[in-house]
Design a protein around this motif. Structure first.
Motif, PDB file in Angstrom:
ATOM      1  N   UNK A 415       0.842  -1.200   0.000  1.00 26.56           N
ATOM      2  CA  UNK A 415       0.000   0.000   0.000  1.00 26.56           C
ATOM      3  C   UNK A 415       0.877   1.250   0.000  1.00 26.56           C
ATOM      4  N   UNK A 416       1.899   1.228   0.835  1.00 20.41           N
ATOM      5  CA  UNK A 416       2.841   2.359   0.877  1.00 20.41           C
ATOM      6  C   UNK A 416       3.440   2.575  -0.504  1.00 20.41           C
ATOM      7  N   UNK A 417       3.845   1.462  -1.091  1.00 22.66           N
ATOM      8  CA  UNK A 417       4.514   1.519  -2.390  1.00 22.66           C
ATOM      9  C   UNK A 417       3.595   2.097  -3.464  1.00 22.66           C
ATOM     10  N   UNK A 418       2.318   1.800  -3.344  1.00 23.85           N
ATOM     11  CA  UNK A 418       1.367   2.214  -4.390  1.00 23.85           C
ATOM     12  C   UNK A 418       0.596   3.493  -4.017  1.00 23.85           C
ATOM     13  N   UNK A 419       1.093   4.234  -3.024  1.00 28.76           N
ATOM     14  CA  UNK A 419       0.383   5.467  -2.647  1.00 28.76           C
ATOM     15  C   UNK A 419       1.164   6.679  -3.132  1.00 28.76           C
TER      16      UNK A 419
END
Ligand SMILES: Cc1cc2nc3c(=O)[nH]c(=O)nc-3n(C[C@H](O)[C@H](O)[C@H](O)COP(=O)(O)OP(=O)(O)OC[C@H]3O[C@@H](n4cnc5c(N)ncnc54)[C@H](O)[C@@H]3O)c2cc1C
Ligand code: SF4
Ligand code: SF4
Lengths: 523, 475, 429
Positions: A415-419
């Motif tokens: 999620x961090x990576x895709x935010x």
């Protein structure tokens, strides 16, 4: 228009006439205005141009008409998709030209509710809300997935069937009793006790090896194995009132169940491990009716009554600061009010031992009356789409609670990576206990803005992640919810390619039941 | 062939002498003996794999057998072949008290499992006092009913490793993914695990199985309700189950309960037959791990309230039998490792007829059974009746036991005919034979046409050469 | 978390755009954000009391295909706006748009899960359709009547005088010449229907008995604009609405009261879209009389001994207030119920679908005039529901509801009497 051309062609006309003969002229349509309502929802396919309108929408009434429709599909080798409320376009919308939607709108009967033996026999249009209402009247109940109780109860049972009350009842696959089912090849299969007595669906298994197995799977057969036209489902003893208690006016309703039979707690921990340990202890103690560790967004998704309220409250961090690593528990006094008292004492012991703390009273008071009982009756799941038009998920797992934790942990990283494009969600981990804590379910859910560019990019990233997971031998993620394309990729890795393709070929020789779901036997 | 078998399992593990084969040719049912060509005692998953390869090459039937005791003819080789004796694979591979599950091999018995779990305060979900030799795996796979109807989430089977007839080694549920704990049954793809349940070894040979365990109560109380007819038992049980009262809950008639309780045959038996009521509901109220006595107290209170309302008596005993509660509780939690099987105290075998129905229909079936039994010279006191409520009373397993002297050809004949005729009539009256053993298979599958045809299609995929226990079910 | 929050880029996700006018962009926003949750097809699940009465949308229940629902109309709007379809691509578009009673059931359910205004969307779609293809033949007489007579019943203006005269005989003020605090706006249907006329007289009598300072406009009263508003003739709506507001403002009244739910919803809510602003309060007669009931000013003389059920007219209920996202879908729900309970001998029993989740009578949105079969089918569904309560009489207060329910009841095996609230009240006075 191109569509008009299709309608003029001979083959189209032949198929149309065949359908008309089978179900009556008013129950089949091929006009643009009708088919336009059958190829999209909140999910990416329509937005990204991956789905197309069907060529026909057919409304059979009952098993025999459904059989006739499916036989016609076989005769002309045209693909069909059985749909319930049709909320899952990833597998419920046509991905190719010439598709027939088999809509269940004329199959809305509750054939039977056997109060004593606690089951109902229903048709596919019957919603969970309808079934629940009838069950409550009889001192019984059934769960509802987050999707919302407007979903078809049969589709819900065929699909995932994870519900708030699954902690007590198990996942919906255990809730299915007898099934009447038109196979892709047009044969009528009756399972469980229906196999020997079409009027009596009280028992699910057998005879012998249990063919219910074909219908389900982590995310079901996705319409790839024909259409269920009748299902007997379990209902369960319920200590609540005969009608659902609700007061107030839409959208500000309050629901409070009788205090002597139900009690909610929301208990907070310093870490996710603490929360999970609490859930294990509750399961071991054999108490409670609902046990859920919700993501912070869930609190506000179901609570907020307008977009403005959602984002204002989110920016105030009302929920993020108070409910992180919190577990919602609803105790039920099935036996008597004394059971509830007993369970309260046990739960309070556990809270003390595990170092839990109730969330702030004002947050509890804000949230619980308006929202908590969603988990028993209906989450109003489509509120999840409110703040940004859509949401997506990654890393759906069911195994043990411990396993769920490991997975949502990794889910965070993704999620961090895709935010962005994933929007603010701050602790997107959903963990549910099932079967008194024998299983744990984990999911990472987050809001995404409904914009083609953002969603397209994110979808690609999620697919790449899924591929990577599969290559690493990690199963059971978001993948099964994509149906065929996922199974195509995962089946060789997890060793079910031969079996699934074999079954698909055997019962769907013309590959007409919602191709490419649940697998393409020839790919 | 024998040589190849020896190469696979080791010479000492292949039995082909007449005496040994005769042993495997027969079980405790009335099925005609059917001799295997050989018996291969396996002790690893690899050996199973190799045996399957061998069988496919030579078109040799393989008949999986996990225990030393069989009642329904399921392990008798219809078409010869090799009995794969798995009873030597009897390890408990993993006990996982946190997630309340256990991983077992085929030869693990209920006694063994119960003892092993005891130290973890856990217990398996076993059927009604199984024969000491019964394989815990087989009874779970064959869906023998559990004594505790309170777990609404039902069946204990989680995941398994299974060797398919097509040579494929397959793991069901999350066991297909090595990262998991193998706890969740669904997937991969579809619910394949369902196909191996109730399959009598025809779809695959299971080399390990994960099943649920539950908390083993330290405190419990047994209550008994005497009933004149089975129908008198149904309503109290409906009510008790609806209110979530009790753990174990089942009904035995006098004949079965007397056999269960008698220590010395025939002395005790005769006395018990005099003392016991026609039917007895047995209900165990158990404490949970926390505040056990408080749980017992509220359940007991509710039980008494229901008893008063419905005008039945829930007592510590029935028929004045001393120490009844203790006897039952002891037996429940210490299944015997060996010794005689309680159901064969009266005669040396019991020929059971069991099926699924609902409790409100049970009385009707009892009357049919009694009529047939009488016609075949069995007195009311010789017909066993066991009703096991399932899933909070939603349905029940109903079992009629017909005692039979296997050494008397006349008795065999008589009971065999009774068994067939009664089964047929019950079937015609809607009894659902969900586990169609022996001659029931034909009766059932002839009617379930599409079900049967579809099963056959599946069988072709899982076991294309029909090497696994051919002649059973519809295969 | 010190990190900056990632919020949606489109400000409409942060706050729903409410400002008028309702245009193509707003229509697309609603259509685009439909999640196909089907909430618009069913009564809010928390309030579903039985499988039988779980539906909210007459159109979808009757015509089954998803195209004939809130969701389907969103799909259609999106296709049209995005140029994938044109209004004349398919004759069925007409049915999708107009075989809908504009009852707002879908709209209310949708508002439970998202910020949106389906009825405004439909109205916009209807008007665009009419712009492209002209008005519906089914509505021709209604439109002609409006243009010619400023009412929907093809009746000459002077026809209104028949009851106006009766009222004048009662000594009711004519606000064309006199002043009063309260205008009783009668509406075309109560005003022109012989069958419904007694209701107006009863209302006038009740008001009079209670010394209310009120008057009427008589044959100078013109249509409120509700029918053209609902059938998409927005110009005509604007013409009538603007004329009315101006006129009412000129009268210097404090309060406008009307017994017609259609007029009520239109004047109270829809007029807010017009450039001229109202300078008076708008109340349904039930709201007005409820105040008198609360003040114990009504002196009943008779006991009626009846079991009744109340049908919530859509435009008096869920459509009777302007939309504020997140706020209750308020409406005139409690007032008529309180009045009923105040009448001696009346027992009120409720149908399953009530208040903001009531099932429509079937008469709205031009269906009463244009699509009688559908309108009456919908009415029969409501009458059956009423019958199931065990009530002797169905009470309501909307001329469309009354007429359509009566028409629907013709030929039904089990009869259900339909009566007006104020007639019942009068009976007890
Ligand atoms: C916001 C949201 C939250 C969700 N959360 C959860 C959750 O918490 N737990 C959970 O379990 N699920 C969840 N889901 C998934 C949910 O279960 C399904 O969306 C819902 O149950 C589907 O019902 P439906 O009637 O819309 O099915 P549809 O979309 O109509 O159908 C789903 C699939 O089943 C097939 N199908 C439908 N009817 C039949 C039939 N009669 N026979 C054979 N195949 C059929 C279709 O072809 C399709 O592939 C969620 C979905 C949404 C939108
Ligand atoms: S309720 Fe709203 S979002 Fe849901 S399908 Fe209907 S119009 Fe779409
Ligand atoms: S306004 Fe009424 S009839 Fe029209 S779509 Fe909405 S609920 Fe259906």
């Amino acid at each position: 228009m191109a569509k008009k051309d299709i309608r003029n062609n001979d083959r189209h006309q032949q198929i149309l006439q065949a359908f008309q003969a089978a179900v009556g002229p008013e129950n089949v349509k091929d006009n643009p205005a009708t088919v336009n309502a059958y190829y999209g929802d909140w999910l990416p396919p329509k937005l990204l141009g991956m789905s197309v309108p069907p060529e026909f929408v057919v409304l059979p009434n009952g098993t025999l008409e459904t059989q006739a429709v499916i036989k016609i599909c076989n005769r002309y080798k045209v693909p069909f998709i059985p749909v319930g409320s049709n909320q899952w376009s990833l597998t419920g919308s046509p991905n190719r030209q010439g598709t027939v939607i088999i809509d269940c709108k004329r199959m809305g009967k509750i054939h039977e509710i056997d109060e004593k033996n606690m089951y109902a026999v229903i048709e596919p249009l019957v919603t969970l809300a309808q079934l629940q209402a009838e069950a409550y009247k009889r001192g019984l109940y059934i769960g509802s997935p987050e999707a919302s109780a407007t979903a078809s109860a049969i589709a819900g049972h065929c699909f995932q069937g994870m519900w708030g009350v699954g902690y007590r009842l198990g996942v919906a696959y255990r809730n299915i009793l007898g099934i009447e089912w038109v196979l892709p090849n047009g044969e009528i299969l009756r399972t469980g006790s229906f196999s020997l007595d079409a009027q009596n669906g009280f028992w699910g298994e057998g005879p012998g090896p249990d063919l219910r197995g074909m219908l389900r799977g982590y995310a079901g057969a996705m319409g790839g194995f024909g259409m269920v036209t009748k299902m007997a489902v379990k209902l369960h003893p319920y200590p609540g009132p005969k009608t659902w208690p609700v007061r107030g006016t839409i959208p500000n309703q309050i629901s409070e169940l009788p205090e002597d039979r139900f009690k909610w707690y929301i208990i907070k921990y310093d870490s996710l491990e603490g929360a999970i340990n609490f859930m294990y202890e509750i399961g071991k103690a054999e108490i409670a009716g609902v046990v859920q560790k919700w993501p912070t967004v869930y609190y506000i998704w179901w609570w907020a009554n307008s977009n403005e309220q959602y984002w204002t409250e989110w920016q105030k961090r009302t929920f993020q600061d108070n409910v992180k690593n919190a577990v919602g528990v609803c105790l039920w006094g099935f036996t008597s009010p004394k059971q509830l008292e007993y369970e309260k004492r046990v739960l309070e012991d556990i809270i003390k031992e595990t170092g839990g703390k109730p969330i702030k009273q004002e947050v509890f008071d804000l949230w619980v009356p308006r929202t908590a009982n969603n988990w028993i009756r209906d989450t109003h799941g489509s509120r999840m789409m409110r703040p940004s038009g859509t949401f997506l998920a990654l890393r759906l797992q069911t195994d043990t609670l411990k396993y769920a934790v490991d997975h949502v942990r990794q889910g965070y990283e993704w999620v961090e990576k895709f935010s962005p494009p994933i929007l603010d969600c701050d602790g997107p981990d959903w963990i549910g206990g099932y079967d008194f804590g024998h299983f744990g379910f984990g999911e990472t859910d987050f809001p995404v803005e409904k914009r083609a560019e953002d969603i397209g990019d994110l979808m690609n990233k999620l697919l790449a992640m899924t591929k990577e997971d599969v290559q690493n031998g990690l199963e059971n993620g978001i993948g099964p919810f994509l149906g065929g394309p996922y199974h195509q990729m995962a089946a060789p890795v997890f060793n079910y390619e031969h079996l699934l393709k074999g079954i698909k070929k055997a019962i769907d020789p013309n590959f007409v039941s919602n191709p490419p779901h649940n697998i393409d036997p020839n790919a | 062939m024998i040589k190849e078998l020896r190469d696979i399992v080791g010479a000492k593990n292949v039995l082909d002498n007449e005496e040994a084969l005769a042993l495997y040719a027969q079980d405790r049912s009335l099925s005609a003996p059917k001799k295997p060509f050989a018996v291969a005692k396996v002790n690893s998953a690899e050996q199973i794999q190799e045996l399957i390869a061998f069988a496919n090459k030579t078109f040799t039937p393989l008949i999986p057998s996990s225990s030393t005791i069989h009642f329904y003819g399921a392990t008798l080789p219809e078409h010869g072949g090799v009995v794969v004796d798995l009873s030597g694979m009897n390890k408990i591979l993993e006990i996982d008290p946190l997630n309340r599950k256990v991983k077992i091999e085929p030869g693990v018995t209920w006694h063994q499992l119960q003892q092993a779990l005891k130290e973890h305060d856990q217990m398996p979900l076993n059927p009604l006092f199984p024969h000491p030799g019964t394989s815990a795996m087989t009874s779970s796979l064959e869906r023998e009913p559990m004594l505790i109807p309170k777990y609404e989430y039902g069946d204990p089977v989680l995941t398994m490793q299974v060797h398919l007839g097509n040579g494929q080694l397959f793991r069901t549920g999350t066991a297909s993914d090595k990262h998991t704990y193998g706890a969740y049954p669904e997937g991969p793809g579809i619910d394949f695990w369902r196909f191996f349940l109730g399959a009598q070894g025809t779809m695959g040979i299971v080399s390990w199985l994960n099943i649920k365990t539950e908390y083993r109560p330290k405190y419990q109380k047994a209550y008994f309700v005497a009933c004149d007819e089975l129908e008198d038992a149904a309503d109290p049980i409906y009510k008790l189950q609806r209110r979530h009262i009790g753990n174990e809950c089942f009904v035995l008639n006098r004949f079965l309960l007397a056999q269960l309780l008698c220590k010395e045959y025939p002395k005790d038996f005769t006395k018990l037959m005099d003392d016991l009521p026609p039917y007895t509901i047995i209900l165990v109220i158990a404490g949970a791990p926390r505040r056990p006595l408080e749980r017992i107290a509220y359940e007991e209170e509710a039980l008494m309230e229901i008893a008063t309302d419905m005008k039945f008596e829930a007592a510590k005993t029935v028929g004045g039998v001393a120490g009844l509660g203790t006897a039952i509780l002891d037996m429940l939690h210490d299944l015997p490792a060996d010794g005689p099987y309680w159901k064969t105290r009266y005669k040396n075998s019991t020929q059971d007829i069991f099926f699924i129905t609902t409790m409100d229909r049970a009385q009707g079936y009892v009357e049919i059974a009694q009529g047939y039994a009488a016609a075949y010279g069995l007195t009311l006191n010789e017909l066993g009746v066991y009703m096991q409520p399932l899933e909070r009373g939603r349905a029940c397993h109903l079992c009629f036991s017909l005692p039979c002297d296997l050494d008397s050809e006349q008795d065999r004949q008589r009971i065999a005919t009774l068994h067939t005729e009664l089964s047929q009539t019950l079937f015609e009256q809607g009894a659902f034979f969900s586990r169609p053993y022996g001659t029931w298979a034909d009766m059932v599958y002839r009617h379930a046409t599409t079900y049967t045809a579809t099963l056959k299609e599946l069988k072709k995929i899982f076991d294309p050469n029909n090497i696994l226990n051919p002649g059973k079910l519809c295969f | 978390m010190a990190k900056e929050m990632l919020l949606p880029k489109d400000p409409r996700y942060l706050r729903y755009p409410l400002e008028t006018p309702f245009d193509k962009e707003k229509a697309r926003w609603i259509a685009f954000n439909c999640s196909r949750c089907s909430v618009c097809k069913w009564v809010n699940s928390w309030q579903v009391k039985s499988a039988r009465y779980a539906r909210i949308c007459p159109q979808h229940t009757r015509y089954l295909y998803d195209s004939h629902s809130g969701q389907g109309k969103c799909d259609l709007a999106l296709a049209i706006i995005d140029g994938k379809m044109k209004w004349d691509d398919d004759p069925e578009i007409k049915d999708i748009l107009f075989r809908c009673t504009m009852c707002g059931g879908c709209d209310a359910m949708d508002k439970n899960i998202r910020d949106a205004e389906l009825i405004k969307l439909y109205r916009w779609m209807r008007s665009e359709y009419i712009k492209a293809l002209g008005p519906l033949p089914e509505h021709k007489s209604l439109i002609d009547s409006l243009k010619q007579y400023d009412n929907v019943w093809l009746q000459p203006r002077a026809k209104r005088n028949s009851w106006a005269q009766d009222l004048k005989n009662l000594g009711i003020k004519d606000l064309n010449n006199e002043k009063a605090d309260v205008l009783l706006f009668v509406g075309c249907t109560y005003g022109l229907s012989q069958e419904l006329k007694p209701t107006i007289l009863n209302i006038a009598k009740i008001l009079k008995q209670n010394k209310v300072d009120f008057g009427i406009l008589g044959d100078k009263e013109i249509c409120c604009g509700s029918p053209p508003d609902k059938i998409g003739l927005l110009d005509e709506f604007e013409r009538l609405g603007t004329a009315n507001i101006k006129r009412f403002n000129e009268l210097g009244i404090k309060t406008l009261i009307t017994p017609c739910a259609g007029c009520y919803g239109t004047i109270r809510v829809e007029y807010d879209e017009l450039p001229v602003k109202k300078q008076f309060e708008v109340l349904h007669v039930a709201e007005y009389l409820d105040r008198l009931v609360a003040d114990k000013k009504i002196n009943y003389k008779k006991e009626l001994n009846l079991t009744v059920t109340w049908h919530d007219p859509c435009h008096m209920g869920r459509m009777g207030r302007p939309y504020v996202p997140g706020k209750d879908l308020e409406g005139v729900y409690d007032e008529p119920r309180r009045i009923l309970k105040s009448i001696p001998g009346i027992e009120l029993v409720e149908m399953e679908r009530i208040r903001e989740y009531a099932w429509c009578c079937g008469g709205g949105g031009g269906a009463f005039t244009g699509f009688k079969d559908f309108a009456q089918w919908t009415a029969r569904e409501r009458l059956t529901e009423a019958k199931d309560t065990g009530a002797d009489v169905l009470i309501t207060s909307c001329p469309w509801c009354e007429s359509n329910l009566r028409a629907g009841g013709i030929g039904m095996d089990e009869k259900m009497e339909v009566r007006n609230l104020f007639d019942l009240m009068m009976q007890a006075l």
